[in-house]
Design a protein around this motif. Structure first.
Motif: not given
Length: 412
Positions: A110-112, A317-322
């Motif tokens: 997921s997202n990197g 919707l948001f970055p996985s690290k947010f």
């Protein structure tokens, strides 16, 4: 000359017979065939509420939905047995059990962020529908985690019990809504939980529990107030849930709310509140359904390493690290049973997603709204009692960014 009394008697008898034939027989018992592992009294207990109901097609569909909701059976056949009784009906159930004890490899991307691991899952331990989950996963450098859970469902007036242990090591980078690096920390964590649940009605469940957490944190960048933590939490939760089976989907409608109080050695005391709702309903035909959800989370004086992200808000919707301590998210769309096969079913979905979150910025841009369009596919297996595959992508219309995810086996 006509015998008036005889004519009236024949008419009354005909009307009585017509009335009796129009009335459905009342369900009196269930005869169950095909159980290999599951204890019969577990199924009989779930079907008790149907005793005395009319054996109408609608009630037979509700019986089928109740059995599908248990997640134990790949085939369910229901017949009303022939009976000389004008009032009572015995229901014959022919069931074929799914594989419920299986080692599960997992792969998630997921997202990197990439994760892999393996679990042993038993959704019907001892034939009593006890749930056992044991295993772990790693991101090959950043995360290593192990989980052990045992859950006994509530039956009748006996409460359900859930006990669990979760621990591991986490190197967590942190990013803002633009996926820009803002800090990181390294930690070892350990968590144990005990919860009791009671079915107040067939559709209303009350849960109460306690969790002990231990966090050891070091190599901190960007969080000057970080410290180790030991804490104990107490929470009540109330859940409303309805479901129906139409031959393709188990469609659910429900709402879950939870409030949690936590006492810690560092932050002394903080609280969280959350609510999660979903609405799934077939439209036009059995293969197409509406899928929607609404989610809310708020943390009061909550430590940063408990911040929540996409999964809690029901979006991608948001970055996985947010992470944030406040958010409200929702989604609405359609899912289509595109390819039924002998081993399972592939579905396609498309939805609109939106969320407002606390960006944790001390300025006018603190609360930000994001929206996007998503699509993807699921694979539902017939023979095995767990979801096998999901792939999806969401284009964030606000940030002009594409988020994507893939999971095989299980999803966390």
């Amino acid at each position: 000359m006509l015998d008036i009394k005889k004519v009236l008697g024949l008419a009354l008898a005909a009307m009585t017979a017509l009335t009796l034939s129009a009335q459905e027989k009342k369900i009196s018992s269930f005869e169950i065939d095909g159980l290999q592992h599951t204890k019969e009294h577990i199924i009989q207990k779930d079907l008790e509420s149907f005793i005395g109901m009319e054996a109408t097609p609608e009630n037979l569909r509700k019986i089928e939905a109740t059995l599908h909701q248990k997640g134990l059976f790949s085939e369910i056949k229901i017949e009303v047995a022939d009976s000389e009784s004008d009032e009572n009906a015995e229901i014959n159930l022919s069931l074929k059990e799914k594989i419920t004890f299986i080692p599960i490899p997992i792969v998630m991307y997921s997202n990197g962020d990439f994760y892999a691991g393996a679990f042993i899952l038993n959704t019907n331990a001892f034939g009593l529908k006890h749930l056992v989950t044991a295993g772990g996963y790693t991101s090959f450098g950043n995360t290593a985690s192990g989980i052990l859970y045992y859950q006994i469902p509530a039956v009748g007036y006996r409460p359900g019990i859930k006990v669990g242990i979760h621990g591991g090591r986490l190197l967590q980078e942190q990013a803002d809504l633009d996926d820009e690096y803002i800090g990181e920390y390294d930690s070892i964590f350990f968590r144990t939980q005990l919860a009791l649940s009671e079915n107040l009605t067939p559709w209303l469940t009350l849960t109460a529990g306690s969790t002990f957490n231990y966090y050891e944190i070091w190599n901190i960048i960007g969080n000057d107030d970080a410290n180790d933590e030991e804490s104990i939490s107490f929470f009540p939760s109330l859940s409303i849930h309805f479901s129906d089976w139409n031959g393709y989907f188990i469609s659910s409608k429900g709402l879950t709310t939870q409030y949690e109080w936590t006492y810690t050695t560092y932050h002394n005391f903080y609280r969280t509140m959350e609510a999660h709702g979903k609405f799934q309903q077939p439209v036009f035909n059995d293969r197409l359904r509406i899928v929607s959800g609404a989610h809310f989370f708020k943390g009061f004086e909550m430590p940063f390493f408990h911040n929540i992200g996409n999964s809690t808000l029901g979006v991608n919707l948001f970055p996985s690290k947010f992470g944030t301590n406040f958010g409200a998210g929702g989604s609405a769309g359609f899912e289509y049973a595109a390819l039924p096969t002998h081993f399972g079913m592939f579905s396609l979905y498309a939805d609109y997603q939106c969320a407002v979150v606390d960006a944790l910025k001390p300025d006018e841009d603190r609360y930000q709204f994001n929206q996007g369009i998503g699509m993807g596919t699921y694979l539902y297996l017939n023979k095995i009692a767990f979801p096998a595959l999901s792939m999806g992508a969401v284009y964030n219309l606000t940030k002009h960014r594409l988020n994507y995810s893939f999971s095989f086996g299980m999803n966390f």
